[in-house]
Structure formats: structure tokens, C-alpha cells
Design an enzyme around this catalytic site. Structure first.
Site, PDB file in Angstrom:
ATOM      1  N   HIS A 249      46.534  22.492 -49.116  1.00 33.27           N
ATOM      2  CA  HIS A 249      46.494  23.053 -50.667  1.00 33.27           C
ATOM      3  C   HIS A 249      46.891  24.419 -50.731  1.00 33.27           C
ATOM      4  O   HIS A 249      46.453  25.575 -49.984  1.00 33.27           O
ATOM      5  CB  HIS A 249      44.541  23.130 -50.609  1.00 33.27           C
ATOM      6  CG  HIS A 249      44.151  23.656 -52.142  1.00 33.27           C
ATOM      7  ND1 HIS A 249      43.549  22.857 -52.808  1.00 33.27           N
ATOM      8  CD2 HIS A 249      44.378  24.604 -52.747  1.00 33.27           C
ATOM      9  CE1 HIS A 249      43.237  23.103 -54.025  1.00 33.27           C
ATOM     10  NE2 HIS A 249      43.621  24.675 -54.046  1.00 33.27           N
TER      11      HIS A 249
ATOM     12  N   HIS B 238      49.065  27.213 -54.091  1.00 37.41           N
ATOM     13  CA  HIS B 238      49.487  27.541 -55.259  1.00 37.41           C
ATOM     14  C   HIS B 238      50.793  28.255 -55.110  1.00 37.41           C
ATOM     15  O   HIS B 238      50.727  29.608 -55.130  1.00 37.41           O
ATOM     16  CB  HIS B 238      48.621  28.603 -55.811  1.00 37.41           C
ATOM     17  CG  HIS B 238      47.030  27.554 -56.115  1.00 37.41           C
ATOM     18  ND1 HIS B 238      47.033  27.086 -57.445  1.00 37.41           N
ATOM     19  CD2 HIS B 238      45.996  27.641 -55.337  1.00 37.41           C
ATOM     20  CE1 HIS B 238      45.622  26.470 -57.189  1.00 37.41           C
ATOM     21  NE2 HIS B 238      45.268  26.793 -56.103  1.00 37.41           N
TER      22      HIS B 238
ATOM     23  N   GLN C 183      45.229  24.525 -64.903  1.00 36.88           N
ATOM     24  CA  GLN C 183      44.283  25.788 -64.495  1.00 36.88           C
ATOM     25  C   GLN C 183      43.199  26.082 -65.548  1.00 36.88           C
ATOM     26  O   GLN C 183      42.300  26.583 -65.200  1.00 36.88           O
ATOM     27  CB  GLN C 183      45.352  26.788 -64.285  1.00 36.88           C
ATOM     28  CG  GLN C 183      44.836  28.082 -64.080  1.00 36.88           C
ATOM     29  CD  GLN C 183      44.260  28.363 -62.582  1.00 36.88           C
ATOM     30  OE1 GLN C 183      44.859  28.479 -61.632  1.00 36.88           O
ATOM     31  NE2 GLN C 183      42.776  28.282 -62.452  1.00 36.88           N
TER      32      GLN C 183
ATOM     33  N   HIS D  13      40.788  20.466 -57.888  1.00 37.99           N
ATOM     34  CA  HIS D  13      39.755  21.388 -57.697  1.00 37.99           C
ATOM     35  C   HIS D  13      38.349  21.140 -58.300  1.00 37.99           C
ATOM     36  O   HIS D  13      38.260  20.788 -59.373  1.00 37.99           O
ATOM     37  CB  HIS D  13      40.399  22.950 -58.457  1.00 37.99           C
ATOM     38  CG  HIS D  13      41.320  23.549 -57.877  1.00 37.99           C
ATOM     39  ND1 HIS D  13      42.692  22.959 -57.878  1.00 37.99           N
ATOM     40  CD2 HIS D  13      41.567  24.670 -57.248  1.00 37.99           C
ATOM     41  CE1 HIS D  13      43.468  23.918 -57.125  1.00 37.99           C
ATOM     42  NE2 HIS D  13      42.986  24.927 -56.805  1.00 37.99           N
TER      43      HIS D  13
ATOM     44  N   GLU E   7      34.283  24.598 -57.600  1.00 37.83           N
ATOM     45  CA  GLU E   7      34.660  25.967 -56.828  1.00 37.83           C
ATOM     46  C   GLU E   7      33.788  26.831 -57.652  1.00 37.83           C
ATOM     47  O   GLU E   7      34.260  27.603 -58.226  1.00 37.83           O
ATOM     48  CB  GLU E   7      36.219  26.056 -56.997  1.00 37.83           C
ATOM     49  CG  GLU E   7      36.540  27.369 -55.990  1.00 37.83           C
ATOM     50  CD  GLU E   7      38.082  27.840 -56.423  1.00 37.83           C
ATOM     51  OE1 GLU E   7      38.752  27.370 -56.849  1.00 37.83           O
ATOM     52  OE2 GLU E   7      38.342  28.867 -55.485  1.00 37.83           O
TER      53      GLU E   7
ATOM     54  N   ASP F 262      45.572  27.839 -49.450  1.00 35.11           N
ATOM     55  CA  ASP F 262      45.212  28.030 -51.030  1.00 35.11           C
ATOM     56  C   ASP F 262      46.082  29.286 -51.618  1.00 35.11           C
ATOM     57  O   ASP F 262      46.775  28.942 -52.709  1.00 35.11           O
ATOM     58  CB  ASP F 262      43.787  28.288 -51.064  1.00 35.11           C
ATOM     59  CG  ASP F 262      43.292  28.201 -52.615  1.00 35.11           C
ATOM     60  OD1 ASP F 262      44.061  27.726 -53.484  1.00 35.11           O
ATOM     61  OD2 ASP F 262      41.828  28.490 -52.960  1.00 35.11           O
TER      62      ASP F 262
HETATM   63 FE   FE2 Z   1      43.369  26.280 -55.373  1.00 40.04          FE
END
Ligand code: FE2
Length: 425
Positions: free
Chosen positions: A56, A58, A151, A209, A212, A308
Site C-alpha cells: 500500500h 501513494h 481520493q 481505503h 481510515e 503508505d
Molecule cells: Fe493510503
């Protein structure tokens, strides 16, 4: 043989094995391989492992720390807002340059594959194009798997669904989502259903996701689990983060985890980020925020750990070191039993390889000769020492190496001066 690695220790604890490589594949693993090879590596005292896998990440945001400003609160929501401020100013060249720099860093740390989410809410899909280009360029030395990530919310952001479809048409591999960021719980649940259907229709994997947040009532994992079951997607759906599970009522979780196991869903925790981003609204006691890793593992749910973020709007630290990730998970989850510590190593190697459906991964004859030789006696010592990656191999070819740290790590020149293996027998 093109290469023989002599006298290696294997992740299962076997010692003194020679690993023969031919045509980019592992051709033999034996106590002693006779004959000569074009190249030999002495792996005495080294642990031979398949490479680290980051489940995971970005990559469109990495190494952008400080652009256009630093986070003041450290919260998830300010991170998303900051990324929103940066997005209009992104250029494809800048995203590619930062991503390539990160890939170099990752390979030097023994990384073999990264699943990276890529934001699809910018109508230009600039980051998608950039990361598809990066994926192509790094393929000889690093496998990238891209997740189409809305996102700003599938329904909260005006063109997110259309953009997500465009991104998949362009070649993005996996369907993502962010149900807890939609405007209502109902919209969040609806987004999970819609996104799972898109993935099922196209035969794609899902990695969302999910929850979170510290809100124990954020229960989109329940919907994700139900959709995974309904659509027959066992082994193809992952919930990332799942931090609300940390704060959920124990009775509710006693129903939820068996449902997750039954549905065949996987979980990805991001310990470095969870421990720093969650609990930001708490005074004391301050919640840790990471999902219930040992309980999920005990129920048979595959759990991997992701990095992440590295130096981006959400997190100012990080160095692509999956042993640091595993170490943080071990501490946060209090996984200090022998099995628990070993499981933390597996959560950054074999388990994410399965979740990502990576082909040819492993330390068996016939697997790709993608290996990292760690300066450690076993998986636990690798985490404890953040072991030096002495040799990183891709298809049997060395693509990175680093010097021994033995001289600098301990008082008498031996990092294993306090031998944990000895201590536990
Ligand atoms: Fe993430």
C-alpha cells in the site's frame, strides 16, 4: 547455472543452502551444488529472502513534502486538503521524477513490488499517465501495481466515477475507493457496492481505503465484506487501513472478523501512518489506531503491511524500508511472540505477494530469482537490526548492494553479539 548463492540461510530457518539460478529463475536449492557458475555469491551469515513487497503506497504524492506547505495538524483531513492544494500545480515531469527517485530508494532497500494508489480525481489524469510511464520504465527492476483511487470520494467529487473508468481503460490494474470520505454513510456504502461491481465486471482486484478513521461507527468494511461474498470475489478484495476496527465495540468485531475470513477478504495495515495519523482528536489515553492485526491473522485473514506514505502531505518521514514498517507493526500490535515477530516479516514479503497476485514470487525452484540477501540470521533478527541489504537480485542479476554493517552496529563488531536465537533456546 548463471549464478550460485552459496551457504545461505532461508526464511524457514534452514541453513547452509546453495541456491542455483539459471535463465532468471531459481533452478535448484540444495545443501551443496556441484560445479561452477558464471557468478558466485558467498551468503555465509546472510538470510536469503524473496524481496520486500509494499502492499500500500501513494507514489503520486511521494517526496512532495512541504509542497505547497507543511501540515499543521497532522490529520488525515488536512493531508487530503494539502494534496488538493498541490494537485493543480503538479506536472507530469515532476511526478515522474519524484516517483523514479523513490523507486531507486525502494530497490536499494530490497523492494520487489509496490502496489500504489493513484489519485483519479484530477480531470487531467496527469498522475495516472505519469505513474503508467513510471511503471513501464521501472519494470526491469521493480514491479508496480496501480490502484485507481478516487481520493476526493467517488460521489463527493464530480467526475470521479468517469475518471476512474478512464483510468482503468488506460491500464490501471486495481479498483480503489474511500467510502469513509463520502458525504454520508449511505453514500460510502453505495460507493463500495458500485466499485466492487466495476471490478467484478472487469475481472479486476479491489483495494479500498476503508474506514481510515477513529469513528467506531465507520463500518464500511462490513459492506466491503458482504460485496466480496455476493460477487464471488474471494481472494480478490482487500480492505486497507481499517483503523476504525481499533475503536469498534468488541462484540461487533466478534461477528465481523469471522465474516471477513468467510468472505476471503484481505487486510492491509499501514502501521507508520496509522500510529501517527489516528488518535489526533484524543487527549489521553491516545488510541494507536492500527487495525486488529493479530486477531485478523488468528482468524485466517491474510494481513499485509504497507508503507503508505514517504515524505508527503501526510507523513514527513520514511525511507522505503519495509523492515521499519514491520518493526512498527510489531510494536504497535505487541506482536512479540516468536510466531508474531516472524509473521511481521511475512506481512512485508510472502503475504502481500499473495494479496497482489504476484506471479513467480517465492523461494522455490521455478520461482523468479528475485532475492534479497539480508545481513541477519533469521526473519526476527532482520527486523530487529533493520538488516543491511547486502545484495538485491532481480531475475538473478544484482541491481543493488550495500556494505556490511557489522563493523558499526555493535561494541565488538558483531551485530549478533546478543544472539536472540541463543537467548530463546
Ligand atoms: Fe493510503
Amino acid at each position: 547455472m548463471d549464478l550460485i548463492i552459496r551457504n545461505a540461510t532461508l526464511p524457514d530457518g534452514t541453513t547452509g543452502r546453495d541456491i542455483g539460478v539459471a535463465d532468471g529463475l531459481i533452478a535448484a536449492i540444495e545443501p551443496t551444488l556441484e560445479g561452477e557458475a558464471a557468478q558466485e555469491i558467498d551468503a555465509t551469515g546472510l538470510l536469503a529472502s524473496p524481496p520486500f513487497i509494499d502492499a500500500h503506497f501513494h507514489m503520486d504524492a511521494t517526496l512532495s513534502l512541504g509542497l505547497p506547505r507543511l501540515s499543521r495538524s497532522g490529520t488525515l483531513l488536512e493531508g487530503i486538503a494539502l494534496w488538493g492544494e498541490l494537485k493543480p500545480h503538479l506536472t507530469q515531469d515532476a511526478v515522474i521524477e519524484r516517483a523514479l527517485a523513490y523507486c531507486d530508494m525502494a530497490v536499494a532497500q530490497g523492494m520487489g513490488a509496490v502496489r500504489t494508489h493513484v489519485d483519479v480525481c484530477d480531470d487531467r489524469l496527469l498522475a495516472v499517465e505519469a505513474l503508467l510511464e513510471v511503471k513501464r520504465r521501472v519494470a526491469p527492476y521493480l514491479t508496480l501495481q496501480l490502484v485507481a483511487f478516487p481520493q476526493d470520494g467517488l460521489y463527493r467529487s464530480p467526475n470521479a466515477e468517469a475518471n476512474l473508468i478512464r483510468a482503468l481503460d488506460m491500464g490501471v490494474d486495481v479498483v480503489g475507493g474511500i467510502p469513509h470520505f463520502e458525504r454520508t454513510m449511505a453514500d460510502g456504502a453505495r460507493s463500495v457496492t458500485r466499485l466492487c461491481e466495476i471490478a467484478a465486471e472487469r475481472g479486476l482486484l479491489v483495494d479500498m481505503h476503508c474506514d481510515e478513521t477513529d469513528d467506531p461507527m465507520s463500518r464500511h468494511i462490513e459492506t466491503l465484506t458482504a460485496e466480496c461474498q455476493r460477487l464471488g470475489m474471494a481472494g480478490r478484495v482487500t480492505g486497507s487501513h481499517l483503523t476504525s476496527m481499533h475503536s469498534m465495540d468488541n462484540y461487533y468485531v466478534s461477528k465481523l472478523i469471522p465474516l471477513m475470513a468467510e468472505a476471503g477478504i484481505a487486510a492491509i495495515a499501514n502501521p507508520l501512518i496509522n500510529i501517527t495519523i489516528q488518535g489526533r482528536h484524543d487527549t489521553y489515553p491516545k488510541r494507536r489506531g492500527m487495525t486488529r492485526v493479530p486477531e485478523l491473522m488468528a482468524a485466517g485473514v491474510p494481513v499485509a503491511f504497507g508503507h503508505d506514505c514517504v515524505m508527503d502531505p501526510w507523513y514527513p518521514m520514511g525511507s522505503a524500508d519495509m523492515l521499519e514498517v514491520a518493526s512498527m507493526a510489531l510494536h504497535v500490535a505487541q506482536m512479540t511472540s516468536l510466531d508474531g515477530m516472524a509473521a511481521c516479516f511475512d506481512a512485508v514479503t510472502a503475504t502481500p505477494a499473495k494479496i497482489l497476485h504476484l506471479e513467480g514470487y517465492g523461494l522455490d525452484v521455478g520461482c523468479r530469482a528475485d532475492l534479497v540477501l539480508l545481513e541477519a540470521g533469521d526473519k526476527i533478527e532482520a527486523i530487529r537490526l533493520r538488516a543491511a541489504r547486502r545484495h538485491v537480485l532481480r531475475g538473478g542479476r544484482e541491481i543493488a548492494s550495500s556494505p556490511s554493517r557489522k563493523a558499526t552496529l555493535s561494541i565488538d563488531g558483531r551485530p549478533d553479539a546478543v544472539d536472540f536465537r541463543r537467548a530463546r533456546t
